[in-house]
Design a protein around this motif. Structure first.
Motif, PDB file in Angstrom:
ATOM      1  N   THR A  73       0.873  -1.072   0.080  1.00  0.00           N
ATOM      2  CA  THR A  73      -0.078   0.010   0.060  1.00  0.00           C
ATOM      3  C   THR A  73       0.933   1.302   0.089  1.00  0.00           C
ATOM      4  OG1 THR A  73      -1.786  -1.369   1.443  1.00  0.00           O
ATOM      5  CG2 THR A  73      -1.868   1.272   1.247  1.00  0.00           C
ATOM      6  N   ALA A  74       1.930   1.310   0.766  1.00  0.00           N
ATOM      7  CA  ALA A  74       2.828   2.472   0.802  1.00  0.00           C
ATOM      8  C   ALA A  74       3.437   2.657  -0.500  1.00  0.00           C
ATOM      9  CB  ALA A  74       3.888   2.028   1.718  1.00  0.00           C
ATOM     10  N   HIS A  75       3.781   1.632  -1.356  1.00  0.00           N
ATOM     11  CA  HIS A  75       4.373   1.925  -2.575  1.00  0.00           C
ATOM     12  C   HIS A  75       3.196   2.299  -3.628  1.00  0.00           C
ATOM     13  CE1 HIS A  75       7.683  -0.059  -1.080  1.00  0.00           C
ATOM     14  NE2 HIS A  75       8.572   0.208  -2.083  1.00  0.00           N
ATOM     15  N   TRP A  76       2.134   1.815  -3.410  1.00  0.00           N
ATOM     16  CA  TRP A  76       1.062   2.289  -4.076  1.00  0.00           C
ATOM     17  C   TRP A  76       0.574   3.780  -4.021  1.00  0.00           C
ATOM     18  CZ3 TRP A  76      -4.114   4.001  -3.547  1.00  0.00           C
ATOM     19  CH2 TRP A  76      -5.064   4.026  -4.610  1.00  0.00           C
ATOM     20  N   ARG A  92      -8.220   2.180 -13.140  1.00  0.00           N
ATOM     21  CA  ARG A  92      -8.884   1.622 -12.073  1.00  0.00           C
ATOM     22  C   ARG A  92      -8.053   0.100 -11.732  1.00  0.00           C
ATOM     23  NH1 ARG A  92     -15.250   2.960 -12.174  1.00  0.00           N
ATOM     24  NH2 ARG A  92     -14.973   5.451 -12.055  1.00  0.00           N
ATOM     25  N   ALA A  93      -7.798  -0.373 -12.954  1.00  0.00           N
ATOM     26  CA  ALA A  93      -7.094  -1.637 -12.611  1.00  0.00           C
ATOM     27  C   ALA A  93      -6.023  -1.822 -11.789  1.00  0.00           C
ATOM     28  CB  ALA A  93      -6.265  -2.077 -14.112  1.00  0.00           C
ATOM     29  N   TRP A  94      -5.282  -0.709 -11.251  1.00  0.00           N
ATOM     30  CA  TRP A  94      -4.325  -0.582 -10.319  1.00  0.00           C
ATOM     31  C   TRP A  94      -4.850  -1.046  -8.938  1.00  0.00           C
ATOM     32  CZ3 TRP A  94       0.623  -0.826 -11.304  1.00  0.00           C
ATOM     33  CH2 TRP A  94       1.115  -0.226 -12.382  1.00  0.00           C
ATOM     34  N   TYR A  95      -6.142  -0.719  -8.851  1.00  0.00           N
ATOM     35  CA  TYR A  95      -6.855  -1.297  -7.427  1.00  0.00           C
ATOM     36  C   TYR A  95      -6.889  -2.930  -7.342  1.00  0.00           C
ATOM     37  CZ  TYR A  95      -8.067   3.493  -6.779  1.00  0.00           C
ATOM     38  OH  TYR A  95      -7.974   4.939  -6.554  1.00  0.00           O
ATOM     39  N   LEU A  96      -6.552  -3.379  -8.340  1.00  0.00           N
ATOM     40  CA  LEU A  96      -6.480  -4.998  -8.406  1.00  0.00           C
ATOM     41  C   LEU A  96      -5.266  -5.609  -7.578  1.00  0.00           C
ATOM     42  CD1 LEU A  96      -7.803  -5.868 -12.098  1.00  0.00           C
ATOM     43  CD2 LEU A  96      -9.094  -5.758  -9.934  1.00  0.00           C
ATOM     44  N   ILE A  97      -4.508  -4.831  -7.190  1.00  0.00           N
ATOM     45  CA  ILE A  97      -3.196  -4.961  -6.684  1.00  0.00           C
ATOM     46  C   ILE A  97      -3.589  -5.615  -5.357  1.00  0.00           C
ATOM     47  CG2 ILE A  97      -1.340  -3.999  -5.555  1.00  0.00           C
ATOM     48  CD1 ILE A  97      -0.520  -2.618  -7.902  1.00  0.00           C
ATOM     49  N   PHE A  98      -4.488  -4.973  -4.833  1.00  0.00           N
ATOM     50  CA  PHE A  98      -5.030  -5.253  -3.500  1.00  0.00           C
ATOM     51  C   PHE A  98      -5.895  -6.598  -3.328  1.00  0.00           C
ATOM     52  CE2 PHE A  98      -4.818  -0.394  -3.457  1.00  0.00           C
ATOM     53  CZ  PHE A  98      -3.612  -0.266  -2.516  1.00  0.00           C
ATOM     54  N   VAL A  99      -6.787  -6.685  -4.350  1.00  0.00           N
ATOM     55  CA  VAL A  99      -7.511  -8.074  -4.627  1.00  0.00           C
ATOM     56  C   VAL A  99      -6.231  -9.018  -4.815  1.00  0.00           C
ATOM     57  CG1 VAL A  99      -8.953  -9.139  -6.058  1.00  0.00           C
ATOM     58  CG2 VAL A  99      -9.333  -6.872  -5.690  1.00  0.00           C
ATOM     59  N   ALA A 100      -5.108  -8.868  -5.275  1.00  0.00           N
ATOM     60  CA  ALA A 100      -4.132 -10.082  -5.645  1.00  0.00           C
ATOM     61  C   ALA A 100      -3.576 -10.141  -4.156  1.00  0.00           C
ATOM     62  CB  ALA A 100      -3.227  -9.407  -6.573  1.00  0.00           C
ATOM     63  N   VAL A 120       5.053 -12.870  -4.458  1.00  0.00           N
ATOM     64  CA  VAL A 120       3.649 -12.306  -4.954  1.00  0.00           C
ATOM     65  C   VAL A 120       4.310 -10.708  -4.324  1.00  0.00           C
ATOM     66  CG1 VAL A 120       1.200 -11.736  -4.517  1.00  0.00           C
ATOM     67  CG2 VAL A 120       2.105 -14.069  -4.902  1.00  0.00           C
ATOM     68  N   ASN A 121       4.486 -10.562  -3.058  1.00  0.00           N
ATOM     69  CA  ASN A 121       4.749  -9.451  -2.594  1.00  0.00           C
ATOM     70  C   ASN A 121       5.885  -8.664  -3.491  1.00  0.00           C
ATOM     71  OD1 ASN A 121       7.040  -8.024  -0.789  1.00  0.00           O
ATOM     72  ND2 ASN A 121       5.074  -7.503   0.128  1.00  0.00           N
ATOM     73  N   SER A 122       6.781  -9.125  -3.962  1.00  0.00           N
ATOM     74  CA  SER A 122       7.971  -8.804  -4.606  1.00  0.00           C
ATOM     75  C   SER A 122       7.303  -8.033  -5.899  1.00  0.00           C
ATOM     76  CB  SER A 122       9.170  -9.514  -4.977  1.00  0.00           C
ATOM     77  OG  SER A 122       9.801 -10.024  -3.651  1.00  0.00           O
ATOM     78  N   LEU A 123       6.691  -9.069  -6.531  1.00  0.00           N
ATOM     79  CA  LEU A 123       6.103  -8.574  -7.943  1.00  0.00           C
ATOM     80  C   LEU A 123       5.084  -7.501  -8.008  1.00  0.00           C
ATOM     81  CD1 LEU A 123       5.459 -12.076  -9.619  1.00  0.00           C
ATOM     82  CD2 LEU A 123       7.354 -10.527 -10.246  1.00  0.00           C
ATOM     83  N   LEU A 124       4.258  -7.715  -6.739  1.00  0.00           N
ATOM     84  CA  LEU A 124       3.365  -6.138  -6.589  1.00  0.00           C
ATOM     85  C   LEU A 124       3.986  -5.040  -6.336  1.00  0.00           C
ATOM     86  CD1 LEU A 124       0.544  -7.992  -4.615  1.00  0.00           C
ATOM     87  CD2 LEU A 124       0.787  -7.427  -7.209  1.00  0.00           C
ATOM     88  N   VAL A 125       5.025  -4.805  -5.615  1.00  0.00           N
ATOM     89  CA  VAL A 125       5.736  -3.753  -5.101  1.00  0.00           C
ATOM     90  C   VAL A 125       6.610  -3.452  -6.522  1.00  0.00           C
ATOM     91  CG1 VAL A 125       7.766  -2.729  -3.860  1.00  0.00           C
ATOM     92  CG2 VAL A 125       5.981  -4.303  -2.829  1.00  0.00           C
ATOM     93  N   ALA A 126       7.350  -4.283  -7.158  1.00  0.00           N
ATOM     94  CA  ALA A 126       8.149  -3.903  -8.249  1.00  0.00           C
ATOM     95  C   ALA A 126       6.948  -3.340  -9.520  1.00  0.00           C
ATOM     96  CB  ALA A 126       8.766  -5.214  -9.016  1.00  0.00           C
ATOM     97  N   LEU A 127       5.893  -3.736  -9.594  1.00  0.00           N
ATOM     98  CA  LEU A 127       4.832  -3.428 -10.460  1.00  0.00           C
ATOM     99  C   LEU A 127       4.580  -1.678 -10.247  1.00  0.00           C
ATOM    100  CD1 LEU A 127       3.237  -4.040 -13.097  1.00  0.00           C
ATOM    101  CD2 LEU A 127       1.452  -4.568 -11.307  1.00  0.00           C
ATOM    102  N   VAL A 128       4.265  -1.637  -9.042  1.00  0.00           N
ATOM    103  CA  VAL A 128       3.715  -0.216  -8.852  1.00  0.00           C
ATOM    104  C   VAL A 128       5.116   0.978  -8.795  1.00  0.00           C
ATOM    105  CG1 VAL A 128       1.781  -0.650  -7.503  1.00  0.00           C
ATOM    106  CG2 VAL A 128       3.868  -0.428  -6.210  1.00  0.00           C
ATOM    107  N   THR A 129       6.342   0.088  -8.407  1.00  0.00           N
ATOM    108  CA  THR A 129       7.289   1.212  -8.196  1.00  0.00           C
ATOM    109  C   THR A 129       7.845   1.602  -9.603  1.00  0.00           C
ATOM    110  OG1 THR A 129       8.008   0.245  -6.367  1.00  0.00           O
ATOM    111  CG2 THR A 129       9.631   1.518  -7.263  1.00  0.00           C
ATOM    112  N   GLY A 158      12.618  -0.930  -7.849  1.00  0.00           N
ATOM    113  CA  GLY A 158      11.657  -1.635  -8.537  1.00  0.00           C
ATOM    114  C   GLY A 158      12.619  -2.878  -9.206  1.00  0.00           C
ATOM    115  N   LEU A 159      13.643  -2.653  -9.842  1.00  0.00           N
ATOM    116  CA  LEU A 159      14.461  -3.691 -10.156  1.00  0.00           C
ATOM    117  C   LEU A 159      14.841  -4.804  -9.028  1.00  0.00           C
ATOM    118  CD1 LEU A 159      16.538  -1.703 -13.022  1.00  0.00           C
ATOM    119  CD2 LEU A 159      14.586  -3.350 -13.358  1.00  0.00           C
ATOM    120  N   PHE A 160      15.275  -4.107  -7.983  1.00  0.00           N
ATOM    121  CA  PHE A 160      15.770  -4.877  -6.692  1.00  0.00           C
ATOM    122  C   PHE A 160      14.738  -5.669  -6.360  1.00  0.00           C
ATOM    123  CE2 PHE A 160      15.774  -5.717  -2.372  1.00  0.00           C
ATOM    124  CZ  PHE A 160      17.039  -6.283  -2.108  1.00  0.00           C
TER     125      PHE A 160
END
Length: 397
Positions: A73-76, A92-100, A120-129, A158-160
């Protein structure tokens, strides 16, 4: 002091709180909404790290799932702040991150639980960053070092997180989120603390640079007409004045509104302001390429032309006088016509100063007023003219 997971989390909590407070204080000064989103993001990181310490007490749902959810959520919020800063619209598709992430509650416990959760945590953080970094890309050249730095810090961050997914896919790699065991977890805690400092400083520099540029632009503009003011004209005029030559003469047009006081007296100062704004827009639309225009103050405007000629000066002056006369006659009823008087000076040698050139234009303007107003008075001071300055007076009747 050993940099064990608990110590690193404590350091991260302190850094995140400091960053949140720092950005909140900056918001008090700048009132830029991105700072609030970024401050809230760091505040959530501090809360999430505090909850992560509860893993040692066996509260795995709060210490792992909820804590990492706050990290996402912080990175979002960082992404949302960047979107506000760049004036981009997020789908609005970016809100699906929380559903995932919510779906991770359905993950059955087992040997692969920590790996899937980390993946999953790493991919979601990387995606928004990485998306936030991408939004900043086209602004890098126009917004200075701060934006470039923030973009690359977010890109590296994000690459990290992308790189964090590699150990998950390697068979036999030790990853135990409940006990903070696994080399990738130790590295992540160190990178997180460093990223907080870099991201916070970059965010502050980004907004501060834009605020300074905005103040600089406002200082150079007349607040009513949004045209350059005299100070801005003095800063930009020298290059144009020095380029004057017999092959490419320059010109100054000094413009004044006739019977402007009648509009203020009969229709109010708001009507007078509307008249000034309308004239400013006419000048801006009719301004030739490479020319400069400014409001000197009151109802007086100035235009500086390059590569000018008597014909071009008269044509521009007549166009402005005709347009302004028609507009004022339609809009404001006055006993005497509200028109323009213009004093112009054509030169092919750089003048002693802008002030001296304006004085010459002022003399020509006075002659235009004295000759009956609603006219243009042109003084040709080029070498090609006769030894005495040549004058031309043109009125619109």
């Amino acid at each position: 002091m050993a940099l064990d997971p608990s110590t690193m989390l404590t350091i991260t909590i302190a850094l995140a709180l400091a960053a949140a407070l720092y950005l909140a204080i900056e918001w008090q000064t700048a009132r830029e909404s991105p700072l609030l989103f970024w401050s809230a993001g760091f505040a959530l990181i501090s809360i999430g790290c505090t909850l992560a310490l509860l893993r040692n007490s066996g509260l795995l749902l709060v210490g792992i799932w909820f804590a990492n959810g706050l990290l996402i959520t912080a990175h979002w919020l960082f992404l949302l702040g960047v979107a506000r800063f760049t004036e981009a619209r997020l789908s609005r598709a970016w809100y699906l991150i929380f559903v995932a992430w919510a779906a991770m509650l359905l993950l059955p416990e087992g040997p692969a639980w920590s790996k899937v959760m980390l993946l999953v945590n790493s991919l979601l953080v990387a995606l928004v960053t990485l998306r936030a970094s991408q939004l900043l890309r086209p602004m890098g050249r126009s917004m200075g070092v701060g934006v470039v730095q923030l973009r690359y810090v977010l890109l590296g961050h994000g690459l990290f997180y992308i790189a964090k997914t590699i150990p998950v896919l390697v068979p036999g790699t030790l990853i135990d989120l409940a006990a903070f065991r696994g080399e990738i977890i130790q590295v992540s805690l160190v990178e997180g603390a460093m990223a907080i400092m870099l991201i916070a400083l970059s965010m502050t520099g980004t907004v501060r640079y834009r605020r300074e540029k905005r103040i600089e632009r406002l200082a150079a503009r007349d607040p009513l007409t949004a045209m350059y003011n005299r100070r801005a004209l003095e800063a930009r005029a020298p290059h144009l004045l020095l380029s004057a030559s017999p092959a490419r003469p320059g010109a100054l047009l000094l413009i004044d509104i006739d019977n402007f006081k009648l509009v203020n007296d009969l229709h109010g100062h708001t009507a007078g302001d509307r008249l000034l704004v309308a004239l400013g827009e006419m000048i801006r639309v009719g301004l030739p390429e490479g020319a400069l225009a400014a409001r000197l103050g009151g109802d007086e405007f100035v235009i500086l032309l390059r590569n000018a000629s008597p014909e071009r000066i008269v044509a521009l002056g007549d166009l402005l006088r005709q347009q302004f006369h028609d507009m004022a006659a339609r809009t404001f009823a006055t006993p005497q016509a509200v028109t323009l008087s213009i004093g112009a000076s054509l030169f092919d040698q750089p003048p002693a100063s802008l002030a001296a050139l304006i004085e010459q234009g002022d003399v020509a303007l006075y002659e235009s007023k004295r000759g009956g107003r609603n006219s243009i008075r042109l003084v040709d001071r080029t070498v090609a003219a006769t030894e005495q300055p040549t004058e031309l007076n043109r009125s619109l009747r």
